[in-house]
Design a protein around this motif. Structure first.
Motif, mmCIF file in Angstrom:
data_model
loop_
_atom_site.group_PDB
_atom_site.id
_atom_site.type_symbol
_atom_site.label_atom_id
_atom_site.label_comp_id
_atom_site.label_asym_id
_atom_site.label_seq_id
_atom_site.Cartn_x
_atom_site.Cartn_y
_atom_site.Cartn_z
ATOM 1 N N VAL A 52 46.248 39.704 39.165
ATOM 2 C CA VAL A 52 45.514 39.334 39.773
ATOM 3 C C VAL A 52 43.732 40.818 39.497
ATOM 4 O O VAL A 52 44.254 41.553 40.008
ATOM 5 C CB VAL A 52 44.763 38.897 40.901
ATOM 6 C CG1 VAL A 52 43.579 38.685 42.010
ATOM 7 C CG2 VAL A 52 45.791 37.458 40.998
ATOM 8 N N LEU A 53 42.975 39.963 38.732
ATOM 9 C CA LEU A 53 41.779 41.320 38.164
ATOM 10 C C LEU A 53 40.657 40.627 38.960
ATOM 11 O O LEU A 53 40.411 39.874 38.364
ATOM 12 C CB LEU A 53 41.609 41.408 36.563
ATOM 13 C CG LEU A 53 40.648 42.153 36.357
ATOM 14 C CD1 LEU A 53 40.990 43.739 37.141
ATOM 15 C CD2 LEU A 53 40.562 42.334 34.620
ATOM 16 N N VAL A 54 39.836 41.368 39.691
ATOM 17 C CA VAL A 54 38.594 41.127 40.203
ATOM 18 C C VAL A 54 37.692 42.331 40.107
ATOM 19 O O VAL A 54 38.469 43.208 39.945
ATOM 20 C CB VAL A 54 38.563 41.545 41.950
ATOM 21 C CG1 VAL A 54 37.295 41.250 42.145
ATOM 22 C CG2 VAL A 54 39.525 40.453 42.679
ATOM 23 N N ILE A 55 36.633 41.576 39.096
ATOM 24 C CA ILE A 55 35.813 41.977 38.910
ATOM 25 C C ILE A 55 33.838 42.480 39.496
ATOM 26 O O ILE A 55 33.204 41.565 39.589
ATOM 27 C CB ILE A 55 35.347 41.619 37.291
ATOM 28 C CG1 ILE A 55 36.707 41.689 36.607
ATOM 29 C CG2 ILE A 55 33.973 42.335 36.917
ATOM 30 C CD1 ILE A 55 36.313 41.229 35.164
ATOM 31 N N GLY A 56 33.775 43.623 40.123
ATOM 32 C CA GLY A 56 32.985 43.211 41.439
ATOM 33 C C GLY A 56 33.806 43.318 43.306
ATOM 34 O O GLY A 56 34.109 42.292 43.045
ATOM 35 N N GLY A 61 33.777 39.945 46.173
ATOM 36 C CA GLY A 61 34.862 40.595 45.444
ATOM 37 C C GLY A 61 35.822 41.099 46.189
ATOM 38 O O GLY A 61 37.175 40.867 46.381
ATOM 39 N N CYS A 62 35.342 41.527 47.532
ATOM 40 C CA CYS A 62 36.166 42.661 48.392
ATOM 41 C C CYS A 62 37.400 41.462 49.574
ATOM 42 O O CYS A 62 38.562 41.735 49.443
ATOM 43 C CB CYS A 62 35.194 43.439 49.628
ATOM 44 S SG CYS A 62 34.404 44.886 48.858
ATOM 45 N N CYS A 63 36.756 40.680 49.536
ATOM 46 C CA CYS A 63 37.640 39.465 50.113
ATOM 47 C C CYS A 63 38.964 39.033 48.936
ATOM 48 O O CYS A 63 39.451 39.043 49.415
ATOM 49 C CB CYS A 63 36.658 37.884 50.246
ATOM 50 S SG CYS A 63 35.835 38.745 52.400
ATOM 51 N N ALA A 77 40.890 45.579 40.542
ATOM 52 C CA ALA A 77 39.729 45.591 40.526
ATOM 53 C C ALA A 77 38.785 46.846 39.769
ATOM 54 O O ALA A 77 39.022 47.555 39.558
ATOM 55 C CB ALA A 77 39.241 45.648 41.491
ATOM 56 N N MET A 78 37.504 46.558 39.427
ATOM 57 C CA MET A 78 36.660 47.175 38.822
ATOM 58 C C MET A 78 35.205 47.006 39.526
ATOM 59 O O MET A 78 34.884 46.209 39.490
ATOM 60 C CB MET A 78 36.798 46.199 37.235
ATOM 61 C CG MET A 78 37.520 46.420 36.104
ATOM 62 S SD MET A 78 37.278 46.092 34.358
ATOM 63 C CE MET A 78 38.758 45.744 33.789
ATOM 64 N N GLN A 79 35.167 48.013 39.255
ATOM 65 C CA GLN A 79 33.796 48.378 40.170
ATOM 66 C C GLN A 79 32.336 49.478 39.106
ATOM 67 O O GLN A 79 33.037 50.250 39.533
ATOM 68 C CB GLN A 79 33.636 48.853 41.761
ATOM 69 C CG GLN A 79 32.643 48.917 42.134
ATOM 70 C CD GLN A 79 31.053 47.782 42.178
ATOM 71 O OE1 GLN A 79 31.735 46.609 42.617
ATOM 72 N NE2 GLN A 79 30.165 48.522 42.465
ATOM 73 N N VAL A 244 41.666 36.272 36.464
ATOM 74 C CA VAL A 244 40.244 36.718 36.388
ATOM 75 C C VAL A 244 39.560 36.192 37.709
ATOM 76 O O VAL A 244 39.026 35.522 37.622
ATOM 77 C CB VAL A 244 40.155 37.291 34.868
ATOM 78 C CG1 VAL A 244 38.304 38.239 35.822
ATOM 79 C CG2 VAL A 244 40.997 38.055 34.778
ATOM 80 N N ILE A 245 38.738 37.075 38.265
ATOM 81 C CA ILE A 245 37.911 36.421 39.278
ATOM 82 C C ILE A 245 37.014 37.484 39.093
ATOM 83 O O ILE A 245 36.313 38.168 39.375
ATOM 84 C CB ILE A 245 38.727 36.851 40.392
ATOM 85 C CG1 ILE A 245 39.791 36.127 40.991
ATOM 86 C CG2 ILE A 245 37.264 36.014 41.569
ATOM 87 C CD1 ILE A 245 39.955 36.397 42.479
ATOM 88 N N LEU A 246 35.761 36.647 38.713
ATOM 89 C CA LEU A 246 34.173 37.250 38.775
ATOM 90 C C LEU A 246 33.371 36.961 39.781
ATOM 91 O O LEU A 246 33.239 35.774 40.023
ATOM 92 C CB LEU A 246 34.071 36.854 37.115
ATOM 93 C CG LEU A 246 34.455 36.817 35.663
ATOM 94 C CD1 LEU A 246 34.259 35.832 34.602
ATOM 95 C CD2 LEU A 246 34.164 37.785 35.657
ATOM 96 N N THR A 247 32.946 38.219 40.538
ATOM 97 C CA THR A 247 32.021 38.416 40.988
ATOM 98 C C THR A 247 30.987 39.204 41.598
ATOM 99 O O THR A 247 31.088 40.121 41.888
ATOM 100 C CB THR A 247 32.814 38.357 43.051
ATOM 101 O OG1 THR A 247 33.560 40.169 42.340
ATOM 102 C CG2 THR A 247 34.033 37.386 42.822
ATOM 103 N N THR A 248 30.326 39.173 40.495
ATOM 104 C CA THR A 248 29.297 39.766 40.407
ATOM 105 C C THR A 248 27.732 39.625 40.165
ATOM 106 O O THR A 248 26.871 40.817 40.189
ATOM 107 C CB THR A 248 29.333 40.279 38.101
ATOM 108 O OG1 THR A 248 29.449 39.032 37.530
ATOM 109 C CG2 THR A 248 30.964 40.941 37.700
ATOM 110 N N GLY A 249 28.224 38.639 40.903
ATOM 111 C CA GLY A 249 26.551 38.436 41.304
ATOM 112 C C GLY A 249 26.039 37.777 40.466
ATOM 113 O O GLY A 249 26.087 37.376 39.254
ATOM 114 N N GLY A 250 23.620 37.568 40.395
ATOM 115 C CA GLY A 250 23.665 36.883 39.620
ATOM 116 C C GLY A 250 22.906 37.473 38.454
ATOM 117 O O GLY A 250 23.708 38.560 38.222
#
Length: 495
Positions: A52-56, A61-63, A77-79, A244-250
């Motif tokens: 699992v890859l989390v972006i943001g 993203g933390c959760c 994760a990528m930040q 892949v989970i995209l959690t980069t905001g608006g």
């Protein structure tokens, strides 16, 4: 900034896709929609594998990272920022049915009732299965979120509007509001999420700091199987076997995306209006999902969307209280208490440009106590009324200058709320003088006075035959001093 410019999508030939291709960007013509050329394998400096890859790494993203680790997945994760520069925006958590709320005396909310109210608010356009899943799990999720905090830290969490004698639910115009927003300090939020990151890393997660997601990677069937990010040493490809989970905001800071996607706001704007923003999310995650075949919601919503009301700034003396609202012509234009703040403010988007105002009198405490619980409402359980009365007294003593003083005196009627300019409260012993302080003159001043007199008639009847306002929100403007908060209707803040 170097990473962002290198990571910006490019057409073959080097033209940046962050610039419009000429003319006004539209639904079909915005250049951000054009997928960039694929980053070649020969450009990849490093390859990693995970499940699992989390972006943001913001709130979501933390959760997501911690939950995936707890589920037994190998997580990466990528930040885009460094670890030290990581910031978390927001500190209020609206939710229901947590053990935390129950321990503070907040009763359980009926899930079905809450769900149907949500769908009514969204015109049934929300994904019902997703919303029901959220509602049934949000309480336990909040408990999970704060489990790393100490007892004293949990005790310091404030529950908005919670006070003996205040009902836990209110309903106006068929729309309901509940007490259940937990507010943490900024320091506690940061400690909580940094603790979550630490727990995830201790459980085997890996964080690629200073690495901005650029492109999703798909297999021959179109399934997303990873992503490429730009880090300090070049492009990093991360293969993700489970997702892949995209959690980069608006996309608040992306002017082209704002112009392209916020068409409902644009249709309500005047010739001199513009969409502005004070947040920094650039829409890169949305772009990556779109380029990979994702679909966009046909009607984008924003925190400060296609609606306007005169008392919506966090620094306004009475918040979003549904007093008497008037437009630049000195005329009332809506049911100021329709449901909740966002709904009651929608007619404001259709009003003429210029000064709008909220008018009330010295009996404002009773008006405030009758309001729905909601965003920008006046939380008198926390604030009390002493500060408000001080401002009211200052406004009366200030005459045509109102409550402003010093450099604030130049900020007269028409504060620009998109810029969070300090609001100025005005007070007078008669309606006409109050209207003049606000900048009304001629016919608009006559309308201003007549509108207040008409509103008082409706309040005395207990029936708003003009706009259908709930009788419990009808408070006449008869107790001196008479007060008004003006604001100039801008178009700002695609949050």
């Amino acid at each position: 900034m170097g990473a962002l410019s290198v990571c910006a999508p490019q057409r073959r030939g080097g033209e940046s896709l962050s610039q419009t291709s000429g003319g006004e960007a539209g639904i079909a013509g915005a250049s951000w929609r054009d997928a960039p050329a694929k980053i070649g394998d020969d450009e990849i400096a490093e390859t990693r594998d995970c499940e699992v890859l989390v972006i943001g790494l913001g709130h979501a993203g933390c959760c997501a990272m911690k939950a995936a680790v707890e589920a037994g997945a190998k997580v990466c994760a990528m930040q885009e920022t460094s670890e030290d520069a990581l910031l978390f925006k927001g500190h209020s958590y609206g939710h229901i049915n947590s053990e935390f709320l129950k321990s503070r005396g907040v009763p359980e909310v009926d899930v079905t009732e809450f769900f149907n109210d949500w769908q009514v608010r969204s015109n049934n356009r929300s994904n019902p299965g997703l919303i029901m899943r959220y509602i049934t799990h949000v309480g336990e999720t909040f408990d999970w979120l704060i489990e790393g905090l100490g007892d004293e830290e949990k005790q310091s969490i404030y529950i908005c509007y919670l006070m003996e004698g205040i009902p836990f639910k209110r309903e106006f115009s068929g729309v309901k509001t509940w007490i259940g927003t937990a507010r943490l300090t900024t320091e506690l939020v940061e400690k909580m999420y940094r603790g979550i990151i630490g727990e995830a890393v201790a459980g085997g997660a890996e964080v690629l700091w200073e690495t901005k997601g650029c492109q999703l990677v798909a297999d021959e069937a179109g399934k997303v199987v990873g992503a490429i990010g730009l880090g300090p040493d070049g492009y990093v490809k991360v293969n993700a076997s489970k997702g892949v989970i995209l959690t980069t905001g608006g996309f608040g800071s992306n002017e082209e995306m704002r112009e392209d996607l916020l068409y409902e706001i644009k249709e309500s704007m005047g010739e001199q209006d513009q969409i502005s923003c004070n947040l920094d999310c650039d829409g890169s995650g949305i772009q990556m999902g779109y380029w990979a075949g994702g679909r966009l919601d046909p009607c984008m919503g924003t925190m400060d969307g296609a609606y306007w009301y005169p008392t919506d700034s966090p620094i306004d003396p009475i918040g979003a209280t549904s007093s008497l609202w008037m437009n630049a012509d000195g005329k009332r234009y809506c049911n100021e208490g329709f449901g909740s703040t966002e709904l009651q403010a929608m007619p404001g988007a259709k009003q003429p440009d210029g000064v709008t105002c909220s008018v009330f009198d010295s009996n404002v405490e009773e008006l405030i106590k009758a309001q729905a619980f909601g965003h920008m409402s006046y939380d008198y359980a926390e604030k009390g009324f002493d500060g408000l009365h001080e401002t009211m007294e200052k406004a009366y003593a200030g005459g045509e200058q109102g409550s402003a003083d010093g450099d604030e005196a130049e900020n007269t009627a028409g504060a620009d709320k998109a810029l969070m300019s300090p609001p100025t409260l005005y007070a007078a012993d008669d309606y006409e003088t109050l209207g003049k302080y606000l900048g009304y003159a001629g016919q608009s001043l006559e309308n201003f006075v007549a509108t207040i007199e008409r509103y008082n008639e409706l309040c005395e009847k207990g029936f708003d035959e003009d706009f259908g306002k709930d009788p419990s929100l009808l408070f006449p403007i008869k107790t001196r001093h008479f007060m008004a908060l003006p604001a100039r209707r801008p178009w700002g803040c695609s949050w």
